[in-house]
Design a protein around this motif. Structure first.
Motif, PDB file in Angstrom:
ATOM      1  N   LEU A 161      -0.008   5.847   3.203  1.00 40.89           N
ATOM      2  CA  LEU A 161       0.581   4.544   3.486  1.00 40.89           C
ATOM      3  C   LEU A 161       2.028   4.718   3.901  1.00 40.89           C
ATOM      4  O   LEU A 161       2.704   5.652   3.449  1.00 40.89           O
ATOM      5  CB  LEU A 161       0.494   3.654   2.249  1.00 40.89           C
ATOM      6  CG  LEU A 161      -0.917   3.290   1.786  1.00 40.89           C
ATOM      7  CD1 LEU A 161      -0.864   2.508   0.488  1.00 40.89           C
ATOM      8  CD2 LEU A 161      -1.634   2.477   2.850  1.00 40.89           C
ATOM      9  N   PRO A 162       2.537   3.838   4.740  1.00 41.83           N
ATOM     10  CA  PRO A 162       3.950   3.938   5.116  1.00 41.83           C
ATOM     11  C   PRO A 162       4.850   3.708   3.902  1.00 41.83           C
ATOM     12  O   PRO A 162       4.470   3.022   2.950  1.00 41.83           O
ATOM     13  CB  PRO A 162       4.125   2.831   6.155  1.00 41.83           C
ATOM     14  CG  PRO A 162       2.931   1.963   6.061  1.00 41.83           C
ATOM     15  CD  PRO A 162       1.852   2.728   5.357  1.00 41.83           C
ATOM     16  N   LEU A 163       6.016   4.312   3.958  1.00 42.49           N
ATOM     17  CA  LEU A 163       6.983   4.143   2.871  1.00 42.49           C
ATOM     18  C   LEU A 163       7.504   2.715   2.841  1.00 42.49           C
ATOM     19  O   LEU A 163       7.808   2.139   3.874  1.00 42.49           O
ATOM     20  CB  LEU A 163       8.173   5.084   3.070  1.00 42.49           C
ATOM     21  CG  LEU A 163       7.908   6.570   2.895  1.00 42.49           C
ATOM     22  CD1 LEU A 163       9.142   7.356   3.292  1.00 42.49           C
ATOM     23  CD2 LEU A 163       7.533   6.863   1.468  1.00 42.49           C
ATOM     24  N   SER A 164       7.622   2.181   1.645  1.00 44.19           N
ATOM     25  CA  SER A 164       8.220   0.858   1.487  1.00 44.19           C
ATOM     26  C   SER A 164       9.724   1.011   1.316  1.00 44.19           C
ATOM     27  O   SER A 164      10.230   2.112   1.083  1.00 44.19           O
ATOM     28  CB  SER A 164       7.635   0.147   0.258  1.00 44.19           C
ATOM     29  OG  SER A 164       8.093   0.773  -0.928  1.00 44.19           O
ATOM     30  N   ASP A 165      10.444  -0.109   1.397  1.00 48.82           N
ATOM     31  CA  ASP A 165      11.887  -0.099   1.129  1.00 48.82           C
ATOM     32  C   ASP A 165      12.155   0.475  -0.256  1.00 48.82           C
ATOM     33  O   ASP A 165      13.071   1.266  -0.456  1.00 48.82           O
ATOM     34  CB  ASP A 165      12.460  -1.519   1.193  1.00 48.82           C
ATOM     35  CG  ASP A 165      12.371  -2.156   2.553  1.00 48.82           C
ATOM     36  OD1 ASP A 165      11.986  -1.471   3.526  1.00 48.82           O
ATOM     37  OD2 ASP A 165      12.690  -3.355   2.652  1.00 48.82           O
ATOM     38  N   ALA A 166      11.333   0.074  -1.221  1.00 55.26           N
ATOM     39  CA  ALA A 166      11.521   0.522  -2.600  1.00 55.26           C
ATOM     40  C   ALA A 166      11.295   2.022  -2.741  1.00 55.26           C
ATOM     41  O   ALA A 166      12.004   2.691  -3.500  1.00 55.26           O
ATOM     42  CB  ALA A 166      10.601  -0.259  -3.539  1.00 55.26           C
TER      43      ALA A 166
END
Length: 92
Positions: A4-9
């Motif tokens: 999955l793509p990295l989230s801001d968090a």
């Protein structure tokens, strides 16, 4: 397997690991006191209700997402603070 793509968090969590993987006790204790004010809780509840009812505007949805991202970042910091107070190293 696709990742999955990295989230801001996720990115934030990587960036804030303290030097030497240790957080000063005073910092950890202060971080654990961080809370949203009641007015923000009320706004989040209203936005969540509008979202559930299908009545949320695009602008309100963006505000709700911002609350979610900030909340995730606070949760990450507080988890790291708890680890620091328990004497465990913080993993990058």
């Amino acid at each position: 397997m696709q990742t999955l793509p990295l989230s801001d968090a996720d990115i934030f969590a990587r960036a804030i690991v303290p030097s030497g993987n240790k957080m000063p006790r005073e910092s950890a204790e202060a971080i654990l006191m961080w809370r949203f004010p009641q007015a923000d809780h009320d706004e989040m509840r209203d936005l969540l209700q509008k979202n559930s009812d299908g009545e949320i505007t695009p602008e309100e949805r963006e505000i709700l997402q911002r609350y979610r991202r900030v909340g995730q970042m606070i949760n990450i910091l507080q988890a790291q603070a708890k680890l620091a107070l328990a004497g465990e190293a913080i993993e990058p």
